[in-house]
Write a protein that holds these residues in place. Structure first.
Motif, short mmCIF file in Angstrom:
data_model
loop_
_atom_site.label_atom_id
_atom_site.label_comp_id
_atom_site.label_asym_id
_atom_site.label_seq_id
_atom_site.Cartn_x
_atom_site.Cartn_y
_atom_site.Cartn_z
N SER A 232 13.27 0.81 -5.58
CA SER A 232 13.03 0.49 -6.98
C SER A 232 13.52 1.64 -7.85
O SER A 232 13.97 2.68 -7.34
N GLU A 233 13.37 1.47 -9.16
CA GLU A 233 13.72 2.53 -10.08
C GLU A 233 12.75 3.72 -9.98
O GLU A 233 13.08 4.82 -10.44
N THR A 234 11.58 3.49 -9.39
CA THR A 234 10.58 4.55 -9.21
C THR A 234 10.18 4.60 -7.73
O THR A 234 9.11 4.14 -7.34
N PRO A 235 11.05 5.15 -6.88
CA PRO A 235 10.87 5.04 -5.43
C PRO A 235 9.61 5.72 -4.88
O PRO A 235 9.13 5.35 -3.80
N GLU A 236 9.08 6.71 -5.59
CA GLU A 236 7.90 7.41 -5.09
C GLU A 236 6.60 6.70 -5.44
O GLU A 236 5.53 7.11 -5.00
N VAL A 237 6.69 5.63 -6.22
CA VAL A 237 5.51 4.88 -6.65
C VAL A 237 5.61 3.46 -6.12
O VAL A 237 6.69 2.88 -6.09
N MET A 238 4.48 2.87 -5.68
CA MET A 238 4.49 1.49 -5.21
C MET A 238 5.00 0.59 -6.32
O MET A 238 4.39 0.48 -7.39
N ASN B 36 0.86 -1.17 0.00
CA ASN B 36 0.00 0.00 0.00
C ASN B 36 0.90 1.23 0.00
O ASN B 36 1.74 1.39 0.88
N GLN B 37 0.70 2.09 -0.96
CA GLN B 37 1.61 3.22 -1.11
C GLN B 37 1.59 4.17 0.08
O GLN B 37 2.59 4.80 0.41
N VAL B 38 0.45 4.29 0.74
CA VAL B 38 0.34 5.25 1.83
C VAL B 38 0.00 4.61 3.18
O VAL B 38 0.07 5.26 4.22
N GLY B 39 -0.38 3.34 3.20
CA GLY B 39 -0.85 2.72 4.43
C GLY B 39 0.04 1.61 4.93
O GLY B 39 1.24 1.58 4.65
N THR B 40 -0.55 0.68 5.67
CA THR B 40 0.23 -0.37 6.31
C THR B 40 -0.19 -1.77 5.86
O THR B 40 0.02 -2.75 6.57
N ARG C 172 9.96 -3.80 -1.82
CA ARG C 172 10.72 -3.48 -0.60
C ARG C 172 10.69 -1.97 -0.37
O ARG C 172 10.58 -1.19 -1.32
N MET C 173 10.81 -1.57 0.89
CA MET C 173 10.65 -0.17 1.25
C MET C 173 11.73 0.30 2.23
O MET C 173 12.45 -0.51 2.81
N CYS C 174 11.77 1.60 2.40
CA CYS C 174 12.55 2.23 3.46
C CYS C 174 11.66 3.28 4.12
O CYS C 174 10.94 4.00 3.43
#
Length: 289
Positions: free
Chosen positions: A125-131, A96-100, A141-143
């Protein structure tokens, strides 16, 4: 008062001043892969039977701020919040781009001591601002990151927390490059701690070299010798209690941070299992101004 007593008093005051100076603003920082809640783990390894021991480790070592990986679902998140109520949690799920939704990574911090002045997240990813899923990774994967202010010292610093992919070799290398770029952009020269399960030993790929070119490895710069095993992944193998765990994949990197001590925590409270299949890594440190 005799000259000898005066001398003793002066020496004691000097030691007290030095000790107080080192301890003022001291932080206990940790990273802990708690192992997701999954039906694959049964009996003593099930989350319902491990969760109290995970919390017991956190309370025993009194972490000020710690990163978590593999918060597998919202039940696990709720359990941790209930077991350690003195902490505030900021986490993000990879589905989820904004949730948990989905497996989470996050940061816990002591509510009374720290103010979260800014927070955010990005995908590896190559597009870090997009899920999105990056490179040859098996999963998204996220940070996550927070800009903290310490109420005791008014110092500001950043903490980043991540979990690199377990399959994609290229993904881990490129994730390291992305972390380097994002830290430079977001933290803008402020003191930084980067915590995570990076799924790679120091000598396995270029991932470690990339990060080490930007950050200090807290194990290397600790003023005191490292305590505990070199390795951090125990795979629930209690037979290794008397043997060294050699697979080091959990790290605390830092920049503009003075590290007093480094410890890999191997406490267990059951004869059958550890609290998680990873050992938490903990440092005592101080912000360098």
């Amino acid at each position: 008062m005799t000259k000898r007593n005066v001398l003793i008093l002066v020496v004691a005051m000097c030691w007290s001043h030095l000790f107080a100076g080192d301890n003022a603003g001291k932080l206990t920082i940790a990273t802990y892969n708690i192992r997701l809640q999954t039906p694959v783990d049964s009996g003593a390894r099930s989350w319902v039977n491990r969760k109290a021991d995970v919390a017991r480790v956190i309370k025993k070592y009194d972490f000020d701020i710690f990163g978590v990986q593999e918060v597998g679902n919202k039940n696990q998140e709720a359990d941790l919040k209930a077991l350690i109520p003195d902490y505030t949690y900021f986490g993000k799920g990879r589905d989820n781009q904004v949730g948990t939704d989905g497996e989470q990574i996050g940061l816990f911090y002591k509510t009374k001591r720290f103010l979260a002045k800014e927070k955010g997240s990005f995908f590896l990813s190559e597009t870090p601002e997009v899920m999105s899923k990056g490179w040859d990774a098996a999963y998204r994967r996220m940070c996550v990151w927070i800009r903290f202010q310490d109420a005791e010292t008014k110092s500001e610093f950043f903490v980043f927390c991540s979990h690199f992919d377990h399959m994609g070799v290229k993904a881990r290398v490129e994730s390291a490059r992305l972390i380097e770029q994002q830290v430079k952009k977001i933290a803008a020269g402020k003191p930084v701690l980067f915590l995570g399960d990076l799924n790679t030993a120091p000598d396995e790929t270029d991932m470690y070299k990339i990060l080490h070119a930007t950050f200090d490895d807290s194990r290397e710069i600790s003023a005191k010798p490292a305590i505990g095993s070199v390795g951090t992944f125990n795979n629930y193998d209690v037979s290794k209690m008397m043997l060294p765990v050699s697979e080091r994949i959990d790290y605390i990197f830092c920049k503009k941070i003075k590290v007093f001590s480094y410890r890999v925590i191997s406490d267990r409270f059951s004869e059958k299992t550890y609290p998680s299949d990873h050992f938490p890594v903990m440092i005592e440190c101080k912000i360098n101004h």
